[in-house]
Design a protein around this motif. Structure first.
Motif, PDB file in Angstrom:
ATOM      1  N   HIS A  45      -9.430   0.086  -3.505  1.00  0.00           N
ATOM      2  CA  HIS A  45      -8.271  -0.349  -4.298  1.00  0.00           C
ATOM      3  C   HIS A  45      -7.346  -1.239  -3.473  1.00  0.00           C
ATOM      4  O   HIS A  45      -6.934  -2.307  -3.929  1.00  0.00           O
ATOM      5  CB  HIS A  45      -7.483   0.858  -4.827  1.00  0.00           C
ATOM      6  N   HIS A  46      -7.016  -0.805  -2.266  1.00  0.00           N
ATOM      7  CA  HIS A  46      -6.089  -1.585  -1.441  1.00  0.00           C
ATOM      8  C   HIS A  46      -6.741  -2.873  -0.939  1.00  0.00           C
ATOM      9  O   HIS A  46      -6.070  -3.900  -0.822  1.00  0.00           O
ATOM     10  CB  HIS A  46      -5.552  -0.730  -0.292  1.00  0.00           C
ATOM     11  N   SER A 103      -6.547  -5.308  -3.749  1.00  0.00           N
ATOM     12  CA  SER A 103      -5.199  -5.753  -4.100  1.00  0.00           C
ATOM     13  C   SER A 103      -4.842  -7.072  -3.426  1.00  0.00           C
ATOM     14  O   SER A 103      -3.918  -7.762  -3.859  1.00  0.00           O
ATOM     15  CB  SER A 103      -4.157  -4.684  -3.763  1.00  0.00           C
ATOM     16  N   VAL A 163      -5.019   9.012  -1.234  1.00  0.00           N
ATOM     17  CA  VAL A 163      -5.821   9.483  -2.360  1.00  0.00           C
ATOM     18  C   VAL A 163      -7.250   8.954  -2.169  1.00  0.00           C
ATOM     19  O   VAL A 163      -7.475   7.769  -2.059  1.00  0.00           O
ATOM     20  CB  VAL A 163      -5.246   8.984  -3.708  1.00  0.00           C
ATOM     21  N   LYS A 189      -2.047   5.830  -0.488  1.00  0.00           N
ATOM     22  CA  LYS A 189      -3.137   5.489   0.426  1.00  0.00           C
ATOM     23  C   LYS A 189      -4.007   6.675   0.793  1.00  0.00           C
ATOM     24  O   LYS A 189      -5.157   6.504   1.165  1.00  0.00           O
ATOM     25  CB  LYS A 189      -2.609   4.815   1.679  1.00  0.00           C
ATOM     26  N   GLN A 208       0.826  -1.214   0.000  1.00  0.00           N
ATOM     27  CA  GLN A 208       0.000   0.000   0.000  1.00  0.00           C
ATOM     28  C   GLN A 208       0.855   1.256   0.000  1.00  0.00           C
ATOM     29  O   GLN A 208       0.524   2.244  -0.653  1.00  0.00           O
ATOM     30  CB  GLN A 208      -0.903  -0.005   1.237  1.00  0.00           C
ATOM     31  N   SER A 244      -9.004   1.725   1.548  1.00  0.00           N
ATOM     32  CA  SER A 244      -9.589   2.036   0.243  1.00  0.00           C
ATOM     33  C   SER A 244     -10.004   0.753  -0.475  1.00  0.00           C
ATOM     34  O   SER A 244      -9.443  -0.324  -0.234  1.00  0.00           O
ATOM     35  CB  SER A 244      -8.579   2.797  -0.630  1.00  0.00           C
ATOM     36  N   TYR A 252       0.404   0.872  -7.891  1.00  0.00           N
ATOM     37  CA  TYR A 252       0.540   1.704  -6.697  1.00  0.00           C
ATOM     38  C   TYR A 252      -0.439   2.877  -6.759  1.00  0.00           C
ATOM     39  O   TYR A 252      -0.478   3.614  -7.732  1.00  0.00           O
ATOM     40  CB  TYR A 252       1.965   2.231  -6.561  1.00  0.00           C
ATOM     41  N   VAL A 253      -1.229   3.004  -5.723  1.00  0.00           N
ATOM     42  CA  VAL A 253      -2.123   4.148  -5.540  1.00  0.00           C
ATOM     43  C   VAL A 253      -1.851   4.661  -4.130  1.00  0.00           C
ATOM     44  O   VAL A 253      -2.021   3.912  -3.162  1.00  0.00           O
ATOM     45  CB  VAL A 253      -3.613   3.747  -5.668  1.00  0.00           C
TER      46      VAL A 253
END
Length: 192
Positions: A157-158, A161, A187, A185, A121, A155, A182-183
């Protein structure tokens, strides 16, 4: 590919935990993957390592000196690294691995899984992290992660993942083809 497998130093209460752990070792060896793990010779740790070694595949163990006797360090490995502490152990395992899979285990397994996810993350690595949910062992954890997303602390997204499967071949297929993006954390997607 070297896969770091986090798992218990015990067999657990259900025969399926040991059976599926051995199946993962066999499947990894058949696909030509190396193993990085906690270096023990008991429980699921020993079972997976023995499957890999029996197939002639590189098997790396990393164990702190204080646990070498307690977890009975495996003496037949390709390489056994003895570290000063758990922090060095986890870092050495992370550095040697290209991907991670957690099997059933206890507090140490949970810690290792979450550290691998946290480091992913934060962008400290871009390696896939998976969870082999044998007989629903991790159902409660999966639900907890969903709750954390709903509560706004993790999130989507995480959360997504983390690769989750209850099937050995499927989790390996997903690990082999995963693309970690990678985004940051912090955001937060725009609210509509």
């Amino acid at each position: 590919m070297r896969i770091c497998v986090y798992m218990g130093s015990r067999d657990g209460s259900r025969p399926s935990y040991l059976e599926q752990s051995k199946a993962l070792g066999k499947a990894m060896a058949h696909r030509g993957h190396g193993l990085v793990y906690g270096g023990g010779n008991t429980g699921l740790m020993g079972a997976v390592a023995d499957e890999m070694l029996g197939a002639g595949v590189e098997t790396y163990g990393v164990i702190p000196a204080a646990l070498a006797e307690l977890e009975v360090a495996h003496q037949g490995l390709t390489e056994l690294v003895i570290t000063n502490d758990m922090h060095q152990r986890k870092k050495a395992m992370l550095d040697r691995a290209d991907a991670f899979i957690a099997l059933p285990g206890g507090l140490g397994t949970f810690e290792e899984l979450f550290e691998a996810l946290t480091w992913q993350q934060l962008g400290f690595h871009s390696k896939p992290v998976g969870l082999l949910n044998i007989d629903g062992y991790y159902d409660g954890l999966i639900k907890f992660l969903e709750t954390s997303v709903e509560a706004g602390f993790v999130s989507e997204h995480h959360h997504k993942s983390l690769i989750v499967s209850d099937n050995v071949e499927d989790i390996l297929d997903q690990i082999e083809t995963a693309e970690v993006v990678y985004v940051p954390k912090n955001v937060v997607p725009e609210q509509k």
